[in-house]
Design a protein around this motif. Structure first.
Motif, mmCIF file in Angstrom:
data_model
loop_
_atom_site.group_PDB
_atom_site.id
_atom_site.type_symbol
_atom_site.label_atom_id
_atom_site.label_comp_id
_atom_site.label_asym_id
_atom_site.label_seq_id
_atom_site.Cartn_x
_atom_site.Cartn_y
_atom_site.Cartn_z
ATOM 1 N N THR A 18 0.845 -1.187 0.000
ATOM 2 C CA THR A 18 0.000 0.000 0.000
ATOM 3 C C THR A 18 0.881 1.238 0.000
ATOM 4 O O THR A 18 1.961 1.248 0.598
ATOM 5 C CB THR A 18 -0.917 0.033 1.239
ATOM 6 N N VAL A 30 -5.868 -0.075 5.822
ATOM 7 C CA VAL A 30 -5.317 -1.384 6.189
ATOM 8 C C VAL A 30 -6.000 -1.903 7.448
ATOM 9 O O VAL A 30 -6.363 -3.080 7.550
ATOM 10 C CB VAL A 30 -3.792 -1.305 6.376
ATOM 11 N N THR A 66 -2.040 -0.868 12.595
ATOM 12 C CA THR A 66 -0.857 -1.020 11.738
ATOM 13 C C THR A 66 0.300 -0.133 12.167
ATOM 14 O O THR A 66 1.455 -0.502 11.989
ATOM 15 C CB THR A 66 -1.198 -0.684 10.270
ATOM 16 N N LEU A 95 0.993 -8.331 3.275
ATOM 17 C CA LEU A 95 0.797 -6.906 3.005
ATOM 18 C C LEU A 95 1.994 -6.114 3.503
ATOM 19 O O LEU A 95 2.409 -6.253 4.658
ATOM 20 C CB LEU A 95 -0.483 -6.441 3.703
ATOM 21 N N ASP A 97 2.765 -2.483 4.315
ATOM 22 C CA ASP A 97 2.179 -1.161 4.509
ATOM 23 C C ASP A 97 3.319 -0.149 4.510
ATOM 24 O O ASP A 97 4.104 -0.087 5.453
ATOM 25 C CB ASP A 97 1.405 -1.135 5.831
#
Length: 443
Positions: A18, A30, A66, A95, A97
């Motif tokens: 992302t 997220v 996150t 993922l 981030d």
């Protein structure tokens, strides 16, 4: 009855990153994705609710799921790359981030380097900004095959279709010019949960997938075995014991392709040839091994091989060169100038090098190339020509993300200066996949 473990082992894996400018709501997205997909443990949610209540917030601040560093929580920004692992019944996810601040663009390069999809967030009130264009350029440069444009905070613009359409059109035109093969635009509100996991009740004009639905269904193709075999040597194993007096094996991880016993191979950069006599994997001899397995390869001939050498099938061995032409993302605070002495790290090999030329720097506003800038500063993207002290077996980055990439390192303190991609920079528009029609805003 099929167990959960068996179900997950049968699903595919998607690595995605992302990215977005500061305050675009990336951490909230997220957090919402994890929360609404039931990927958050109860004690984690309770902790977030407690901290949010202490701050006087009526609803849980999902960004806290996150932003793990104390500085991130205090400043309300993402600083480091945070990796999150979650799964649904249809797919497993890793993922990355990544931070949105210009200062931390280097972290996006790290997070997106292994991604098959990038989610680029845009604040619906601000539209496409310079950092949006920089993130699109990094994704294109790293050859990320799928890009999702998530137009966030649609609730703050009255869920207006025209606002979304204008942003989607501008971003799609820009990313397509960079050669991004597939762009999917989705209007969302991460705070309210619109079109993240559940379809929005406020945007009946949108008929496309939610973010999670797209993540679950996007085609994933990361078959490293389809590429020519490349085996960078990490370590030479010579036990010299009574049980194995003559054993000589070359250990490492297969970067791409398939290795077979009996196959003629070439050792680079020396160019010497031999035949694979044996392959040992997990303590057992096997006839075949493939990427990304870690194995030990034994050759029929005693050849001088050391860490940093590359073993490849003779029929598809790469050419060696001392003149590396590449595009780099400059990630260090100190500039990279013509004449700089650096170390170039490629797979397991590190060699001395000198920057001979910096032919151009990319201007993010109009994608023009500024000729002969003389140097690159933090977050610049530019072309370089580097002369190495020893030959390297480089592939073009377009052919192999593993063996077409390298790092430029400061020899004085070991700081990473730039991440490099050998060969042509961006995909040409001819290479890019044809755009889908605009039904459901799937650009």
């Amino acid at each position: 009855m099929t167990s959960t473990t068996e179900q997950l082992s049968a699903t595919t894996l998607l690595r995605f990153a992302t990215a977005g400018s500061v305050d675009d709501g990336k951490s909230t997205l997220v957090g919402r994705l994890l929360h609404d997909s039931k990927s958050v443990l109860e004690d984690q949610l309770e902790a977030v609710e407690r901290v949010s209540a202490d701050r006087g917030q009526n609803t849980p601040d999902l960004a806290l799921l996150t932003d793990g560093l104390r500085a991130e929580r205090e400043q309300g920004i993402t600083i480091d790359v945070a990796y999150r692992y979650f799964a649904t019944a249809r797919r497993r996810f890793i993922l990355a981030d990544t931070p949105g601040h210009v200062q931390y663009t280097r972290n996006m390069v790290t997070g997106a380097s292994t991604a098959e999809l990038a989610v680029v967030l845009v604040d619906a009130r601000n539209g496409v900004v310079e950092q949006t264009r920089r993130h699109a350029a990094v994704a294109a440069l790293l050859r990320v095959p799928h890009v999702v444009l998530a137009v966030n905070k649609m609730d703050l613009v009255g869920y207006e279709e025209s606002v979304f359409a204008a942003i989607a059109e501008e971003f799609t035109a820009y990313a397509s010019e960079l050669g991004v093969p597939e762009i999917t635009a989705i209007p969302i509100s991460a705070l309210a949960g619109d079109n993240v996991v559940e379809p929005s009740a406020h945007m009946d004009w949108y008929g496309g997938p939610t973010v999670l639905e797209h993540l679950e269904t996007v085609p994933v193709s990361h078959d490293l075995t389809a590429c020519p075999a490349r085996f960078p040597v990490q370590y030479v194993i010579r036990p010299q014991t009574a049980e194995h007096p003559d054993y000589r094996g070359y250990a490492g991880q297969i970067a791409s392709g398939v290795l077979r016993v009996g196959e003629p191979v070439t050792v680079l950069p020396s160019g010497r040839t031999s035949v694979i006599e044996g392959i040992d994997a997990l303590g057992e001899s096997v006839d075949i091994a493939w990427a990304p397995q870690s194995v030990t390869v034994r050759l029929k001939d005693d050849i001088d091989i050391s860490r940093g050498d590359l073993i490849a099938p003779t029929a598809t061995a790469p050419a060696t060169t001392q003149d590396v032409e590449a595009t780099v993302c400059h990630v260090a605070d100190q500039p990279l100038a013509v004449g700089a002495r650096v170390l170039l790290k490629h797979t397991t090999r590190t060699v001395k090098a000198i920057v001979k030329e910096i032919p151009s720097r990319l201007a993010l506003d109009d994608l023009s190339q500024h000729p002969e800038p003389g140097r690159l500063v933090a977050n610049d993207i530019g072309r370089v020509v580097v002369r190495t002290a020893e030959p390297l077996a480089l592939d073009a980055y377009a052919d192999s993300r593993r063996t077409g990439s390298f790092l430029l390192i400061d020899p004085q303190d070991g700081t990473t200066l730039a991440a490099g991609m050998a060969g042509e920079s961006f995909a040409s528009r001819a290479e890019a996949a044809p755009a889908a029609d605009d039904e459901g805003w799937d650009f």
